[in-house]
Motif scaffolding. Structure first.
Motif, PDB file in Angstrom:
ATOM      1  N   THR A   1       9.653 -16.732  -9.438  1.00 33.96           N
ATOM      2  CA  THR A   1       8.234 -16.398  -9.528  1.00 33.96           C
ATOM      3  C   THR A   1       7.394 -17.665  -9.611  1.00 33.96           C
TER       4      THR A   1
ATOM      5  N   HIS B   1      12.864 -10.240 -12.383  1.00 32.56           N
ATOM      6  CA  HIS B   1      13.099  -9.075 -13.225  1.00 32.56           C
ATOM      7  C   HIS B   1      14.413  -9.238 -13.978  1.00 32.56           C
TER       8      HIS B   1
ATOM      9  N   ASP C   1      12.133 -10.157  -5.084  1.00 22.74           N
ATOM     10  CA  ASP C   1      10.747 -10.397  -5.467  1.00 22.74           C
ATOM     11  C   ASP C   1       9.871  -9.284  -4.887  1.00 22.74           C
ATOM     12  N   ALA C   2       8.591  -9.298  -5.232  1.00 25.12           N
ATOM     13  CA  ALA C   2       7.683  -8.227  -4.827  1.00 25.12           C
ATOM     14  C   ALA C   2       7.529  -8.160  -3.310  1.00 25.12           C
TER      15      ALA C   2
ATOM     16  N   GLU D   1       0.109  -4.265  -2.562  1.00 23.02           N
ATOM     17  CA  GLU D   1      -0.644  -3.602  -3.617  1.00 23.02           C
ATOM     18  C   GLU D   1       0.033  -2.288  -4.029  1.00 23.02           C
TER      19      GLU D   1
ATOM     20  N   VAL E   1       3.207  -1.713  -4.148  1.00 23.31           N
ATOM     21  CA  VAL E   1       4.368  -2.025  -4.994  1.00 23.31           C
ATOM     22  C   VAL E   1       3.936  -2.103  -6.455  1.00 23.31           C
ATOM     23  N   PHE E   2       2.730  -2.635  -6.687  1.00 20.02           N
ATOM     24  CA  PHE E   2       2.212  -2.784  -8.062  1.00 20.02           C
ATOM     25  C   PHE E   2       1.369  -1.575  -8.479  1.00 20.02           C
ATOM     26  N   ASN E   3       1.501  -0.459  -7.780  1.00 16.88           N
ATOM     27  CA  ASN E   3       0.753   0.775  -8.079  1.00 16.88           C
ATOM     28  C   ASN E   3      -0.759   0.522  -8.042  1.00 16.88           C
ATOM     29  N   GLY E   4      -1.180  -0.248  -7.051  1.00 17.78           N
ATOM     30  CA  GLY E   4      -2.596  -0.638  -6.974  1.00 17.78           C
ATOM     31  C   GLY E   4      -3.384   0.148  -6.042  1.00 17.78           C
TER      32      GLY E   4
END
Length: 177
Positions: free
Chosen positions: A86, A93, A159-160, A172, A174-177
């Protein structure tokens, strides 16, 4: 340098693309019993990395220590992988992995915590360039299996960007955005 295929897994890294540092984890003197007595040789377990996400390990065996180390370094350069790190310098994670009887737990740490791991696991994490991580080695303390479990754990990290690519969605989402 960080490469991923469409499954979100890391690919191998070419050793000619990066400048590597090497660290000897373990040197053992082994004996072979022959007719005239014992014949001694050496086994060297080596970890190499560039400090920016590429890491590999190798085993070299020879009659002299220096030759065993150089063979281990050559073997490690052939087995380089890329590791997701990161922007804060930690793992993306939490991860728990087994290899043989060795069990490895990796956990992201706060900035400034440092590499809180011991032995062979510490060598792999430092060579990969991970600055802040909590690592715990459970089960066997055999350095060969601990290194293999740590490498396996780092290979399984995503990673994301890799998750978004694998799922075929925007970052976005992936991050529940």
């Amino acid at each position: 340098m960080k490469k991923s295929n469409n499954k979100g897994q890391q690919q191998r890294v070419k050793s000619s693309d990066v400048e590597l540092t090497e660290k000897v984890v373990k040197i053992k003197r082994v004996a072979k019993v022959v007719k005239g007595g014992r014949r001694f040789s050496f086994s060297a377990l080596v970890v190499v990395g560039d400090g920016k996400g590429a890491v590999g390990f190798g085993l070299g065996k020879a009659n002299e220590v220096v030759d065993a180390i150089s063979k281990g370094v050559d073997d490690a350069k052939k087995n380089l992988i890329s590791v997701p790190i990161t922007s804060k310098g930690t793992v993306p994670h939490r991860s728990f992995t087994k290899y043989g009887a060795a069990k490895v737990l990796l956990h992201p740490a706060a900035p400034g915590a440092g590499v809180l791991a011991g032995g062979a696991m510490r060598s792999v994490l430092e060579a990969a360039g991970i600055k802040d991580v909590i690592g715990k080695s459970l089960g066997s303390s055999n350095p060969h299996n601990v290194i293999k479990a740590t490498i396996k754990s780092l290979k399984e990290m995503r990673d994301a960007y890799g998750v978004a690519e694998q799922r075929g969605v925007d970052l976005e989402k992936v991050f529940n955005g």
